[in-house]
Motif scaffolding. Structure first.
Motif, PDB file in Angstrom:
ATOM      1  N   ALA A 280       0.823  -1.211   0.000  1.00  0.00           N
ATOM      2  CA  ALA A 280       0.000   0.000   0.000  1.00  0.00           C
ATOM      3  C   ALA A 280       0.855   1.259   0.000  1.00  0.00           C
ATOM      4  CB  ALA A 280      -0.930  -0.006   1.215  1.00  0.00           C
ATOM      5  N   ALA A 281       2.009   1.213   0.667  1.00  0.00           N
ATOM      6  CA  ALA A 281       2.849   2.401   0.772  1.00  0.00           C
ATOM      7  C   ALA A 281       3.473   2.783  -0.557  1.00  0.00           C
ATOM      8  CB  ALA A 281       3.942   2.172   1.816  1.00  0.00           C
ATOM      9  N   ASP A 282       3.800   1.810  -1.395  1.00  0.00           N
ATOM     10  CA  ASP A 282       4.453   2.101  -2.682  1.00  0.00           C
ATOM     11  C   ASP A 282       4.116   1.012  -3.689  1.00  0.00           C
ATOM     12  OD1 ASP A 282       5.977   3.095  -4.704  1.00  0.00           O
ATOM     13  OD2 ASP A 282       7.917   2.781  -3.726  1.00  0.00           O
ATOM     14  N   PRO A 283       2.893   1.038  -4.237  1.00  0.00           N
ATOM     15  CA  PRO A 283       2.486  -0.035  -5.152  1.00  0.00           C
ATOM     16  C   PRO A 283       3.296  -0.078  -6.435  1.00  0.00           C
ATOM     17  CG  PRO A 283       0.851   1.717  -5.093  1.00  0.00           C
ATOM     18  CD  PRO A 283       1.809   1.994  -3.984  1.00  0.00           C
ATOM     19  N   GLY A 284       3.909   1.049  -6.838  1.00  0.00           N
ATOM     20  CA  GLY A 284       4.675   1.074  -8.075  1.00  0.00           C
ATOM     21  C   GLY A 284       6.069   0.516  -7.959  1.00  0.00           C
ATOM     22  N   ALA A 285       6.515   0.204  -6.761  1.00  0.00           N
ATOM     23  CA  ALA A 285       7.863  -0.345  -6.565  1.00  0.00           C
ATOM     24  C   ALA A 285       7.948  -1.745  -7.181  1.00  0.00           C
ATOM     25  CB  ALA A 285       8.202  -0.395  -5.078  1.00  0.00           C
ATOM     26  N   PRO A 286       9.158  -2.193  -7.507  1.00  0.00           N
ATOM     27  CA  PRO A 286       9.314  -3.517  -8.158  1.00  0.00           C
ATOM     28  C   PRO A 286       9.186  -4.668  -7.162  1.00  0.00           C
ATOM     29  CG  PRO A 286      11.462  -2.488  -7.873  1.00  0.00           C
ATOM     30  CD  PRO A 286      10.442  -1.469  -7.445  1.00  0.00           C
ATOM     31  N   HIS A 287       8.032  -4.758  -6.526  1.00  0.00           N
ATOM     32  CA  HIS A 287       7.804  -5.844  -5.577  1.00  0.00           C
ATOM     33  C   HIS A 287       7.716  -7.182  -6.319  1.00  0.00           C
ATOM     34  CE1 HIS A 287       6.982  -2.850  -2.553  1.00  0.00           C
ATOM     35  NE2 HIS A 287       5.944  -2.371  -3.219  1.00  0.00           N
ATOM     36  N   SER A 288       8.059  -8.220  -5.624  1.00  0.00           N
ATOM     37  CA  SER A 288       7.877  -9.584  -6.103  1.00  0.00           C
ATOM     38  C   SER A 288       7.553 -10.452  -4.908  1.00  0.00           C
ATOM     39  CB  SER A 288       9.150 -10.100  -6.781  1.00  0.00           C
ATOM     40  OG  SER A 288      10.203 -10.206  -5.835  1.00  0.00           O
ATOM     41  N   VAL A 289       7.133 -11.670  -5.160  1.00  0.00           N
ATOM     42  CA  VAL A 289       6.878 -12.578  -4.041  1.00  0.00           C
ATOM     43  C   VAL A 289       8.147 -12.749  -3.220  1.00  0.00           C
ATOM     44  CG1 VAL A 289       6.298 -14.952  -3.417  1.00  0.00           C
ATOM     45  CG2 VAL A 289       4.985 -13.788  -5.190  1.00  0.00           C
ATOM     46  N   ARG A 290       9.292 -12.860  -3.923  1.00  0.00           N
ATOM     47  CA  ARG A 290      10.555 -13.044  -3.208  1.00  0.00           C
ATOM     48  C   ARG A 290      10.890 -11.828  -2.341  1.00  0.00           C
ATOM     49  NH1 ARG A 290      14.663 -16.403  -3.325  1.00  0.00           N
ATOM     50  NH2 ARG A 290      13.727 -17.526  -5.081  1.00  0.00           N
ATOM     51  N   SER A 291      10.761 -10.604  -2.893  1.00  0.00           N
ATOM     52  CA  SER A 291      11.130  -9.413  -2.119  1.00  0.00           C
ATOM     53  C   SER A 291      10.188  -9.207  -0.927  1.00  0.00           C
ATOM     54  CB  SER A 291      11.138  -8.181  -3.020  1.00  0.00           C
ATOM     55  OG  SER A 291       9.820  -7.824  -3.424  1.00  0.00           O
ATOM     56  N   LEU A 292       8.898  -9.459  -1.139  1.00  0.00           N
ATOM     57  CA  LEU A 292       7.945  -9.320  -0.039  1.00  0.00           C
ATOM     58  C   LEU A 292       8.212 -10.374   1.041  1.00  0.00           C
ATOM     59  CD1 LEU A 292       4.713  -8.656  -2.125  1.00  0.00           C
ATOM     60  CD2 LEU A 292       5.867  -7.000  -0.646  1.00  0.00           C
ATOM     61  N   ALA A 293       8.539 -11.581   0.604  1.00  0.00           N
ATOM     62  CA  ALA A 293       8.835 -12.655   1.552  1.00  0.00           C
ATOM     63  C   ALA A 293      10.092 -12.339   2.355  1.00  0.00           C
ATOM     64  CB  ALA A 293       8.993 -13.976   0.810  1.00  0.00           C
ATOM     65  N   GLU A 294      11.122 -11.822   1.675  1.00  0.00           N
ATOM     66  CA  GLU A 294      12.358 -11.477   2.379  1.00  0.00           C
ATOM     67  C   GLU A 294      12.107 -10.382   3.416  1.00  0.00           C
ATOM     68  OE1 GLU A 294      15.013 -10.433  -0.741  1.00  0.00           O
ATOM     69  OE2 GLU A 294      15.569 -12.522  -1.190  1.00  0.00           O
ATOM     70  N   GLY A 295      11.179  -9.467   3.100  1.00  0.00           N
ATOM     71  CA  GLY A 295      10.884  -8.377   4.020  1.00  0.00           C
ATOM     72  C   GLY A 295      10.249  -8.831   5.317  1.00  0.00           C
TER      73      GLY A 295
ATOM     74  N   SER B   8      10.254 -17.788   3.549  1.00  0.00           N
ATOM     75  CA  SER B   8      10.583 -18.273   2.210  1.00  0.00           C
ATOM     76  C   SER B   8       9.465 -17.856   1.250  1.00  0.00           C
ATOM     77  CB  SER B   8      10.709 -19.795   2.206  1.00  0.00           C
ATOM     78  OG  SER B   8       9.426 -20.392   2.384  1.00  0.00           O
ATOM     79  N   PRO B   9       9.752 -17.675  -0.038  1.00  0.00           N
ATOM     80  CA  PRO B   9       8.706 -17.264  -0.984  1.00  0.00           C
ATOM     81  C   PRO B   9       7.500 -18.194  -0.983  1.00  0.00           C
ATOM     82  CG  PRO B   9      10.858 -16.985  -1.979  1.00  0.00           C
ATOM     83  CD  PRO B   9      11.080 -17.699  -0.677  1.00  0.00           C
ATOM     84  N   SER B  10       7.732 -19.497  -0.927  1.00  0.00           N
ATOM     85  CA  SER B  10       6.601 -20.429  -0.979  1.00  0.00           C
ATOM     86  C   SER B  10       5.762 -20.347   0.292  1.00  0.00           C
ATOM     87  CB  SER B  10       7.107 -21.863  -1.200  1.00  0.00           C
ATOM     88  OG  SER B  10       7.974 -22.257  -0.138  1.00  0.00           O
ATOM     89  N   ARG B  11       6.417 -20.251   1.443  1.00  0.00           N
ATOM     90  CA  ARG B  11       5.680 -20.153   2.703  1.00  0.00           C
ATOM     91  C   ARG B  11       4.908 -18.847   2.768  1.00  0.00           C
ATOM     92  NH1 ARG B  11       2.362 -21.488   6.461  1.00  0.00           N
ATOM     93  NH2 ARG B  11       2.777 -20.566   8.497  1.00  0.00           N
ATOM     94  N   PHE B  12       5.547 -17.752   2.332  1.00  0.00           N
ATOM     95  CA  PHE B  12       4.884 -16.449   2.350  1.00  0.00           C
ATOM     96  C   PHE B  12       3.667 -16.447   1.428  1.00  0.00           C
ATOM     97  CE2 PHE B  12       4.460 -12.397   0.015  1.00  0.00           C
ATOM     98  CZ  PHE B  12       3.943 -11.620   1.043  1.00  0.00           C
ATOM     99  N   ALA B  13       3.825 -16.949   0.200  1.00  0.00           N
ATOM    100  CA  ALA B  13       2.713 -16.944  -0.754  1.00  0.00           C
ATOM    101  C   ALA B  13       1.544 -17.765  -0.227  1.00  0.00           C
ATOM    102  CB  ALA B  13       3.176 -17.479  -2.105  1.00  0.00           C
ATOM    103  N   HIS B  14       1.836 -18.906   0.390  1.00  0.00           N
ATOM    104  CA  HIS B  14       0.773 -19.754   0.937  1.00  0.00           C
ATOM    105  C   HIS B  14       0.065 -19.044   2.089  1.00  0.00           C
ATOM    106  CE1 HIS B  14      -1.316 -23.348   2.329  1.00  0.00           C
ATOM    107  NE2 HIS B  14      -0.862 -23.088   3.547  1.00  0.00           N
TER     108      HIS B  14
END
Length: 303
Positions: A209-224, A228-234
């Motif tokens: 919500a703070a910066d929707p235009g940033a180059p977010h990905s499942v991996r970057s959001l998970a790292e934040g 892990s990407p799979s655990r975060f996505a689930h």
């Protein structure tokens, strides 16, 4: 049989098309048990409903809501929808409007998302019901204005359907509808997060919500949030009802709509500022979401 908005003097029946997104069409219906509308391809425009008596049942994709007196339920275009008198209820009396939603309204509606483009704003304090209904009466009256003389008075609440053809009528009617949306959304008591909501999911939502235009990905959001990407996505999908990338795309589209309404950036620059690498892809998904391409959305918002 194909029908346009002028051919809707009575309640829509199963199979009837929705009004086109460029118009504002509004009315107040009092329907008995058995009334139901089913649009397998969804609506071409946004649908706003405000219940005054009885009970309605609305379904959009996999989301559903029961609407009682003082409930505002909003359905976005493009998703299969079905609505009518709730099972066991004897009637459903409700104000409604089909139109193109203004991006600013989505900021107010977002806390009440149910999923699949459905927003259930409830419960609205009873002290405000009269003012909201007065705004909706003005909306329908304003939609009937020809642009000459004085706008008509609100009139009775019967099944009259009003279609705003002129720019002035549409702007006045949208203003009245916007008042109702803001009053309801600003005062309704949002439900607390479901028990067990993971703070890491809320943190990821805040980052989007703070910066929707940033180059977010499942991996970057998970790292934040140290997953892990799979655990975060689930986890994200299980707790929000949609995948992280679907939530990100929705946030980017809302951001793009706000830029189209409030800036003179080119469509290509709006796409880039909202995180869309391909202008062609942006045009396609924007039209799917809002019912019109970005240029037409901006033109309608500036009238």
């Amino acid at each position: 049989m194909s029908r346009n908005a002028d051919d809707l003097p009575v309640a829509a029946a199963p199979g009837d098309p929705s009004p086109p997104p460029g118009l504002l069409v509004a009315g107040c219906f009092d329907q008995p048990a058995g009334y139901r509308v089913d649009r397998p391809d969804g609506s071409a425009s946004w649908l706003f409903t405000w219940t005054t008596h009885g009970l309605g049942h609305l379904r959009q994709g996999s989301a559903e809501a029961r609407a009682g007196a003082g409930d505002l339920v909003v359905l976005a275009p493009g998703v299969r929808q079905r609505y009518g008198v709730a099972p066991g209820a004897d009637r459903w009396r409700f104000w409604w409007a089909h139109c193109q939603a203004r991006a600013g309204w989505l900021t107010w509606l977002r806390p009440y998302t149910v999923g699949d483009g459905m927003y259930a704003v409830t419960p609205v304090p009873g002290a405000l019901h009269g003012r909201i209904e007065a705004a909706l009466r003005r909306m329908r009256a304003d939609a009937r204005w020809t642009g000459t003389g004085l706008p008509p008075g609100p009139g009775p609440d019967g099944d009259l359907v009003a279609v705003a053809h002129g720019t002035a009528a549409r702007e006045l009617a949208l203003g009245s509808l916007g008042e109702a949306v803001v009053l309801a959304a600003a005062t309704a008591r949002t439900a607390p997060p479901p028990p067990g909501t993971d703070p890491r999911v809320r943190q990821a939502q805040a980052v989007i919500a703070a910066d929707p235009g940033a180059p977010h990905s499942v991996r970057s959001l998970a790292e934040g949030v140290a997953l892990s990407p799979s655990r975060f996505a689930h986890l994200f999908t299980r707790q929000t009802g949609r995948s992280p990338m679907r939530a990100l795309r929705e946030a980017r589209l809302r951001h793009a709509a706000r830029l189209l309404e409030s800036t003179d950036l080119s469509v290509e620059r709006v796409a880039a500022a909202s995180g869309f690498v391909s202008p062609f892809h942006f045009n396609r998904v924007f039209r799917e979401r809002f019912g019109v391409p970005p240029g037409a959305y901006r033109a309608a918002a500036s009238r």
